[in-house]
Scaffold this motif. Sequence first.
Motif, short mmCIF file in Angstrom:
data_model
loop_
_atom_site.label_atom_id
_atom_site.label_comp_id
_atom_site.label_asym_id
_atom_site.label_seq_id
_atom_site.Cartn_x
_atom_site.Cartn_y
_atom_site.Cartn_z
N PHE A 101 0.81 -1.22 0.00
CA PHE A 101 0.00 0.00 0.00
C PHE A 101 0.84 1.27 0.00
O PHE A 101 0.33 2.35 0.26
N LEU A 102 2.13 1.16 -0.31
CA LEU A 102 2.96 2.36 -0.40
C LEU A 102 3.07 2.89 -1.82
O LEU A 102 3.70 3.92 -2.07
N LEU A 175 -11.77 7.62 9.98
CA LEU A 175 -11.13 8.82 10.51
C LEU A 175 -10.16 9.43 9.49
O LEU A 175 -10.20 10.63 9.23
N VAL A 176 -9.31 8.60 8.89
CA VAL A 176 -8.29 9.12 7.97
C VAL A 176 -8.91 9.64 6.68
O VAL A 176 -8.52 10.70 6.19
N LEU A 177 -9.88 8.90 6.12
CA LEU A 177 -10.49 9.36 4.88
C LEU A 177 -11.29 10.64 5.08
O LEU A 177 -11.49 11.41 4.13
N LYS A 195 -3.36 8.76 2.28
CA LYS A 195 -4.25 8.34 3.35
C LYS A 195 -4.17 6.83 3.59
O LYS A 195 -4.19 6.37 4.72
N PHE A 196 -4.06 6.07 2.50
CA PHE A 196 -3.92 4.63 2.66
C PHE A 196 -2.60 4.27 3.31
O PHE A 196 -2.50 3.29 4.05
N ARG A 197 -1.55 5.05 3.06
CA ARG A 197 -0.26 4.81 3.71
C ARG A 197 -0.38 5.01 5.22
O ARG A 197 0.14 4.22 6.01
N TYR A 198 -1.06 6.07 5.62
CA TYR A 198 -1.25 6.32 7.05
C TYR A 198 -2.02 5.17 7.69
O TYR A 198 -1.69 4.72 8.81
N LEU A 204 -0.56 -1.63 11.40
CA LEU A 204 0.59 -2.50 11.65
C LEU A 204 1.17 -2.25 13.05
O LEU A 204 1.62 -3.19 13.71
N GLY A 205 1.16 -1.01 13.49
CA GLY A 205 1.62 -0.73 14.86
C GLY A 205 0.75 -1.40 15.90
O GLY A 205 1.25 -1.98 16.87
#
Length: 564
Positions: A101-102, A175-177, A195-198, A204-205
């Motif tokens: 997704f990067l 939230l991000v979108l 946004k998908f990167r965030y 993952l965290g």
Amino acid sequence: MATLTIRTRFGYGVGHVLNDLCSAMWFTYLLIYFHHVLLFNNSLAGVVLLIGQVADALSTPFVGKEADRTDDLPFCTRYGRRKSWHLIGTICVLCAFPFIFLGCLGCSTSSDWAQVVYYAPFVIIFQFGWASTQISHLALIPNITQDPNDRTELNAIRYAFTVASNITVYLVTWLVLGLESQDPEAGIGPNDINKFRYIVFIVLGIGCLFATLFHVLVKEDNVPDYGNLQRVAINNAEADGTSPAPLTTCVPVHCRMTPTDWLKDRQFYQVAFLYMGTRLFCNLTQAYIPIYLQDSLHMSEESVAYIPLVMYVAGFLTTMVLKAMNKFIGRKGSFILGTFIGGAACIGIWFGEGEIYCKYILYVVTAMLGAGGSIMLITSLSITADLIGPNIESGAFVYGAMSFTDKLSNGVAVMLIQNLNPCTMPIRACCPLCSQYYRDILFYCCGGAAVLGFLAVISLLPVKIGDRSKGDTATSNTTSDDRNLEGDTEGNTPACIKADMSTVACVGPAVSTMAAAGVGPGMGVCGDSTSSAQEYTAVPNSVVRVRVRTHSVSSDESDNVSRA
């Protein structure tokens, strides 16, 4: 059987969170990310998902087979064979999944096929890691407990965390979108790549944290090689200058099952079809609901977060009553109910249209999808655990084989769906045919998967799941004399020690001696397979099962065995 502790329940439940978070991203947002953000055409977006599913399908039987035999490695012996594979899978997922997704780093202007080649290695490594984590985590259930109700509870806890993980992904996405959205009604597009990167790094965290908790909280008890248990126990006792305590009782239990034995078992294939239908239903709804919302109903970009959120909240609430449901109507009845609820939701999608549907009825339909999928998935996993029964020595292979049918069928289904799409351009709605295409997919494909699961469970109604007392290859090693064994109540020598006996399971008070050999409670071993009534009996912690192999022996040798 000792009651499962809260620590074990919680630790096991969070062990699949990283996989679940990545799975939610993979099935829910991969197609829409490649199609709407990277502007891939439908076929190539399907190729990326197909590569992953095939890699996962090929990895699962390999991991299942290896996870059942790697306990002779030093690290696996100390740490646990299932947990060792879980650790390997976790590392692979954390290293490979972000790159999917990067975007294509340094090649974003290359052709679509060139970018597919770039993504393929990361997809394969991710799917291998995902399969390693999934199979090892599922195979831990029979190791942790042999009680059917406890297994159902562990599956319910596992799925509850699965639902919670999906909810987390959708909340983060919502939230991000919603941040700095210039025109939320315009839908998802290339400007949303950051946004998908965030989203990926946040999930993952969270997943890394819970994977660490799993490895800290859950302790795996390794199961040693059954064929050497008595020999090792006797040798250890002689080395200590002591005499092993006598074995006094024979108990009928199942023989060990090898992969070849499983492939000759009819129930193995029946449960495989049931599991495949369940996974098709769950994964296809997860993959195509967001695209259905964007391309068929033309809803806002935030709808791809809050509508799936409704679906999984309903699934989460369903898990709270599933254990009671299983006790009241049984596993098979629960699964049938799940297929009815899921099938009714698919019918609702077929007839759903208009403003009232989008504002109100859609939430009811998606809630039914979530509830039906939850019932089907948890029950199918419990049925698989019942199929394994006491044969935990090959549990990973069974879960690997089930996952093989799941991954391969999903990959093929998605590829066919993408290739049959009449729309070839990466836009929301290019023609009326495209607008209704994903509505039809949810009705025919997801509804068809529910029907497949229903037919599979109907075929299992006349039989007891896990009963290998008739026609099973694993029973061929027992002789007719083994089936009429009675303990010797006069002395210390059990009546099961007979010259013509091939295999038998003995239980006795030699706990300290067996413990010296590394033998623990609840281990699957060979025995009289004709007594199916005892196949799911939980074994008390104070009881040790030992596999004994004998052949034609002299009287002196028989005396030696008796003293052992």
